[in-house]
Motif scaffolding. Sequence first.
Motif, PDB file in Angstrom:
ATOM      1  N   PHE A  54       0.847  -1.389   0.044  1.00  0.00           N
ATOM      2  CA  PHE A  54      -0.063   0.109   0.123  1.00  0.00           C
ATOM      3  C   PHE A  54       0.883   1.214  -0.036  1.00  0.00           C
ATOM      4  O   PHE A  54       0.398   2.468  -0.228  1.00  0.00           O
ATOM      5  CB  PHE A  54      -0.879   0.046   1.249  1.00  0.00           C
ATOM      6  N   GLY A  55       2.276   1.055   0.249  1.00  0.00           N
ATOM      7  CA  GLY A  55       2.891   2.254   0.256  1.00  0.00           C
ATOM      8  C   GLY A  55       3.431   2.760  -1.015  1.00  0.00           C
ATOM      9  O   GLY A  55       2.853   2.399  -1.920  1.00  0.00           O
ATOM     10  N   GLY A  56       4.209   3.723  -0.866  1.00  0.00           N
ATOM     11  CA  GLY A  56       4.854   4.209  -2.116  1.00  0.00           C
ATOM     12  C   GLY A  56       6.097   3.433  -2.661  1.00  0.00           C
ATOM     13  O   GLY A  56       6.565   3.677  -3.794  1.00  0.00           O
ATOM     14  N   GLY A  57       6.656   2.286  -2.055  1.00  0.00           N
ATOM     15  CA  GLY A  57       7.698   1.692  -2.609  1.00  0.00           C
ATOM     16  C   GLY A  57       7.380   0.832  -3.746  1.00  0.00           C
ATOM     17  O   GLY A  57       8.465   0.307  -4.264  1.00  0.00           O
ATOM     18  N   PHE A  58       6.063   0.962  -4.083  1.00  0.00           N
ATOM     19  CA  PHE A  58       6.004  -0.178  -5.071  1.00  0.00           C
ATOM     20  C   PHE A  58       5.197   0.552  -6.464  1.00  0.00           C
ATOM     21  O   PHE A  58       4.188   1.207  -6.377  1.00  0.00           O
ATOM     22  CB  PHE A  58       4.817  -1.286  -4.931  1.00  0.00           C
ATOM     23  N   GLY A  59       6.013   0.759  -7.449  1.00  0.00           N
ATOM     24  CA  GLY A  59       5.367   1.165  -8.847  1.00  0.00           C
ATOM     25  C   GLY A  59       5.164   2.797  -8.523  1.00  0.00           C
ATOM     26  O   GLY A  59       4.263   2.960  -9.216  1.00  0.00           O
ATOM     27  N   GLY A  60       5.347   3.384  -7.614  1.00  0.00           N
ATOM     28  CA  GLY A  60       4.977   5.045  -7.595  1.00  0.00           C
ATOM     29  C   GLY A  60       3.451   5.151  -7.062  1.00  0.00           C
ATOM     30  O   GLY A  60       2.957   6.171  -7.322  1.00  0.00           O
ATOM     31  N   PHE A  61       2.914   4.014  -6.437  1.00  0.00           N
ATOM     32  CA  PHE A  61       1.482   4.112  -6.073  1.00  0.00           C
ATOM     33  C   PHE A  61       1.614   5.010  -4.723  1.00  0.00           C
ATOM     34  O   PHE A  61       2.360   4.894  -3.849  1.00  0.00           O
ATOM     35  CB  PHE A  61       0.949   2.928  -5.570  1.00  0.00           C
ATOM     36  N   GLY A  62       0.734   6.223  -5.034  1.00  0.00           N
ATOM     37  CA  GLY A  62       0.736   7.141  -3.891  1.00  0.00           C
ATOM     38  C   GLY A  62      -0.497   7.692  -3.420  1.00  0.00           C
ATOM     39  O   GLY A  62      -0.425   8.507  -2.614  1.00  0.00           O
ATOM     40  N   GLY A  63      -1.411   7.172  -3.720  1.00  0.00           N
ATOM     41  CA  GLY A  63      -2.761   7.693  -3.384  1.00  0.00           C
ATOM     42  C   GLY A  63      -3.370   7.183  -1.986  1.00  0.00           C
ATOM     43  O   GLY A  63      -3.439   6.055  -1.804  1.00  0.00           O
ATOM     44  N   GLY A  64      -4.027   8.177  -1.334  1.00  0.00           N
ATOM     45  CA  GLY A  64      -5.002   7.669  -0.541  1.00  0.00           C
ATOM     46  C   GLY A  64      -4.735   6.953   0.878  1.00  0.00           C
ATOM     47  O   GLY A  64      -4.983   7.531   1.894  1.00  0.00           O
ATOM     48  N   PHE A  65      -3.762   5.796   0.785  1.00  0.00           N
ATOM     49  CA  PHE A  65      -3.660   5.281   2.111  1.00  0.00           C
ATOM     50  C   PHE A  65      -2.205   5.477   2.797  1.00  0.00           C
ATOM     51  O   PHE A  65      -1.050   5.936   2.184  1.00  0.00           O
ATOM     52  CB  PHE A  65      -3.710   3.829   1.841  1.00  0.00           C
ATOM     53  N   SER A  66      -2.102   5.858   3.910  1.00  0.00           N
ATOM     54  CA  SER A  66      -1.049   6.144   4.580  1.00  0.00           C
ATOM     55  C   SER A  66      -0.216   4.828   5.038  1.00  0.00           C
ATOM     56  O   SER A  66      -0.303   4.542   6.360  1.00  0.00           O
ATOM     57  CB  SER A  66      -1.340   7.195   5.989  1.00  0.00           C
ATOM     58  N   GLN A 113       3.217   3.463  12.499  1.00  0.00           N
ATOM     59  CA  GLN A 113       4.680   4.015  11.896  1.00  0.00           C
ATOM     60  C   GLN A 113       5.091   3.365  10.987  1.00  0.00           C
ATOM     61  O   GLN A 113       5.060   2.156  10.842  1.00  0.00           O
ATOM     62  CB  GLN A 113       5.744   3.956  13.120  1.00  0.00           C
ATOM     63  N   VAL A 114       5.484   4.354   9.831  1.00  0.00           N
ATOM     64  CA  VAL A 114       6.058   3.513   8.526  1.00  0.00           C
ATOM     65  C   VAL A 114       7.465   3.656   8.478  1.00  0.00           C
ATOM     66  O   VAL A 114       7.803   4.779   8.890  1.00  0.00           O
ATOM     67  CB  VAL A 114       5.276   4.191   7.460  1.00  0.00           C
ATOM     68  N   ARG A 115       7.972   2.504   8.333  1.00  0.00           N
ATOM     69  CA  ARG A 115       9.560   2.436   8.358  1.00  0.00           C
ATOM     70  C   ARG A 115       9.828   1.940   6.804  1.00  0.00           C
ATOM     71  O   ARG A 115       9.343   1.225   6.185  1.00  0.00           O
ATOM     72  CB  ARG A 115      10.123   1.432   9.080  1.00  0.00           C
ATOM     73  N   VAL A 116      10.748   2.922   6.228  1.00  0.00           N
ATOM     74  CA  VAL A 116      11.187   2.743   4.891  1.00  0.00           C
ATOM     75  C   VAL A 116      12.459   2.047   5.225  1.00  0.00           C
ATOM     76  O   VAL A 116      13.443   2.456   5.645  1.00  0.00           O
ATOM     77  CB  VAL A 116      11.248   4.205   4.380  1.00  0.00           C
ATOM     78  N   MET A 117      12.676   0.953   4.199  1.00  0.00           N
ATOM     79  CA  MET A 117      14.075   0.310   4.267  1.00  0.00           C
ATOM     80  C   MET A 117      14.237   0.132   2.790  1.00  0.00           C
ATOM     81  O   MET A 117      13.543   0.171   1.788  1.00  0.00           O
ATOM     82  CB  MET A 117      13.657  -1.200   4.572  1.00  0.00           C
ATOM     83  N   ASN A 118      15.698   0.208   2.618  1.00  0.00           N
ATOM     84  CA  ASN A 118      16.196   0.323   1.155  1.00  0.00           C
ATOM     85  C   ASN A 118      16.707  -1.232   1.137  1.00  0.00           C
ATOM     86  O   ASN A 118      17.515  -1.870   1.858  1.00  0.00           O
ATOM     87  CB  ASN A 118      17.455   0.908   1.017  1.00  0.00           C
ATOM     88  N   THR A 119      16.136  -1.921   0.215  1.00  0.00           N
ATOM     89  CA  THR A 119      16.508  -3.384  -0.216  1.00  0.00           C
ATOM     90  C   THR A 119      17.106  -3.329  -1.778  1.00  0.00           C
ATOM     91  O   THR A 119      16.665  -2.529  -2.374  1.00  0.00           O
ATOM     92  CB  THR A 119      15.175  -4.355   0.032  1.00  0.00           C
ATOM     93  N   PRO A 120      17.614  -4.616  -2.072  1.00  0.00           N
ATOM     94  CA  PRO A 120      18.138  -4.539  -3.353  1.00  0.00           C
ATOM     95  C   PRO A 120      17.084  -4.579  -4.318  1.00  0.00           C
ATOM     96  O   PRO A 120      17.227  -4.326  -5.487  1.00  0.00           O
ATOM     97  CB  PRO A 120      18.751  -6.094  -3.394  1.00  0.00           C
ATOM     98  N   LEU A 121      15.696  -4.847  -4.008  1.00  0.00           N
ATOM     99  CA  LEU A 121      14.436  -4.619  -4.720  1.00  0.00           C
ATOM    100  C   LEU A 121      14.118  -3.266  -5.129  1.00  0.00           C
ATOM    101  O   LEU A 121      13.131  -3.168  -5.529  1.00  0.00           O
ATOM    102  CB  LEU A 121      13.442  -5.776  -4.326  1.00  0.00           C
ATOM    103  N   GLY A 122      14.542  -2.454  -4.099  1.00  0.00           N
ATOM    104  CA  GLY A 122      14.035  -1.016  -4.132  1.00  0.00           C
ATOM    105  C   GLY A 122      13.618  -0.779  -2.461  1.00  0.00           C
ATOM    106  O   GLY A 122      13.714  -1.528  -1.873  1.00  0.00           O
ATOM    107  N   GLN A 123      12.957   0.443  -2.487  1.00  0.00           N
ATOM    108  CA  GLN A 123      12.429   0.939  -1.269  1.00  0.00           C
ATOM    109  C   GLN A 123      11.190  -0.125  -0.801  1.00  0.00           C
ATOM    110  O   GLN A 123      10.392  -0.147  -1.598  1.00  0.00           O
ATOM    111  CB  GLN A 123      12.030   2.301  -1.214  1.00  0.00           C
ATOM    112  N   MET A 124      11.186  -0.480   0.376  1.00  0.00           N
ATOM    113  CA  MET A 124      10.094  -1.090   0.775  1.00  0.00           C
ATOM    114  C   MET A 124       9.800  -0.552   2.257  1.00  0.00           C
ATOM    115  O   MET A 124      10.373   0.067   3.046  1.00  0.00           O
ATOM    116  CB  MET A 124      10.396  -2.424   1.286  1.00  0.00           C
ATOM    117  N   GLN A 125       8.433  -0.316   2.342  1.00  0.00           N
ATOM    118  CA  GLN A 125       7.669   0.158   3.640  1.00  0.00           C
ATOM    119  C   GLN A 125       7.073  -0.907   4.335  1.00  0.00           C
ATOM    120  O   GLN A 125       6.198  -1.457   3.912  1.00  0.00           O
ATOM    121  CB  GLN A 125       6.940   1.151   3.013  1.00  0.00           C
ATOM    122  N   THR A 126       7.221  -0.760   5.698  1.00  0.00           N
ATOM    123  CA  THR A 126       6.474  -1.254   6.549  1.00  0.00           C
ATOM    124  C   THR A 126       5.764  -0.748   7.478  1.00  0.00           C
ATOM    125  O   THR A 126       6.362   0.288   8.127  1.00  0.00           O
ATOM    126  CB  THR A 126       7.347  -2.712   7.049  1.00  0.00           C
TER     127      THR A 126
END
Length: 371
Positions: free
Chosen positions: A98-110, A167-180
Amino acid sequence: MAKRDYYEILGIDKSATKVEIKKAYRKIAIKYHPDKNPDNQEAEEKFKEAAEAYEVLSNDDKRQRYDQFGHAGVGGAAGGGFGGMNMEDIFSQFGDIFGGGFGGFGGGFSGGGRSRQQRGSNLRVRVRLNLEEMMEGVTKKLKVTRMKLHPEATFKTCPTCHGSGQQVRVMNTPLGQMQTATTCGTCRGTGKIADHIPNGANNQGLIKEDDTVEVKIPAGARDGIQLQVRGKGNEAPFGGPAGDLLVVIEEEEHQDLKRDGNNLHYDLHVSLPDVVLGAEKEIPTATGKAKIKIEPGTQSGKILRLKSKGLPSLEGYGSGDLFVHVNAFIPHNLSSKQKAFFEEMREDDNFNPIHKKDNKSFFERVRDMFG
Ligand SMILES: [Zn+2]
């Protein structure tokens, strides 16, 4: 209910790539996201179902086992594996969807964040009722000590999560940014923290107070049942909904009447002349007394039935009965005159027990009555 096929749930075919699986899941997850479908049980089920399908199909090992053995290959056919997962698990495990880490999805959900109103805890009290109160229903004033929100306590939006509770944590992984997303540690997911706590209140703004709660107990209550009085438990911190007051019924045993479900039983002891000659007797009932007629020649052990003198059904379907068990008392010590009388009656055919074929035994009669 049979479990649906995971590919069917996500609307993809068996050869779908990982990217296609993720895309399909995200589409469904957004559609049935609880933020978009508040209080919609069906949407929540669909949301969970999709999460389960995604959890299996996005994992190479699990997907292979699923392809080969179906649901049984991934945690059992009986709905196992994922069934016990709740919304929070799904958010924390798939927060990145749901976060921004995947394909630039940025709408609506925090980041899947949803602040959760904390609910007050339930209180439990016991109340002892006598038979008459259970027979007729009763209103009881119960003293309880509840946690109440101090009227002067004030709260403000949590500065850590800005009220989202997550709380949203952003991690840098080899696959790109991941948010949890995880539950906010500052406010424990409520989105609010204390602003002003008056003296005497705890750090959630709650204070212990004695209270009297009026509880209407319906007719037909029985030992062990629990009544739920909504909103009369402990109040919640930050103004969330209060818990419930749970009232557990305890039955006070009646001196003379025995209760069996909604039926009552009474052992009536009468003299030999009373069963031989007939009599009128007074018996106790749940609410007072009743007169009962003993016919001449009543056998000891006979059960008389007073219809609807038992307890009403709690569900409102009629009433039980009062069963009177007749016991004739046999004297131990007889005078010589009495002895002589019975000696004479021993020879009298009239005193011989008659066993007619249609004379049902005591046990048959009991069975007929309760069967
Ligand atoms: Zn917070």
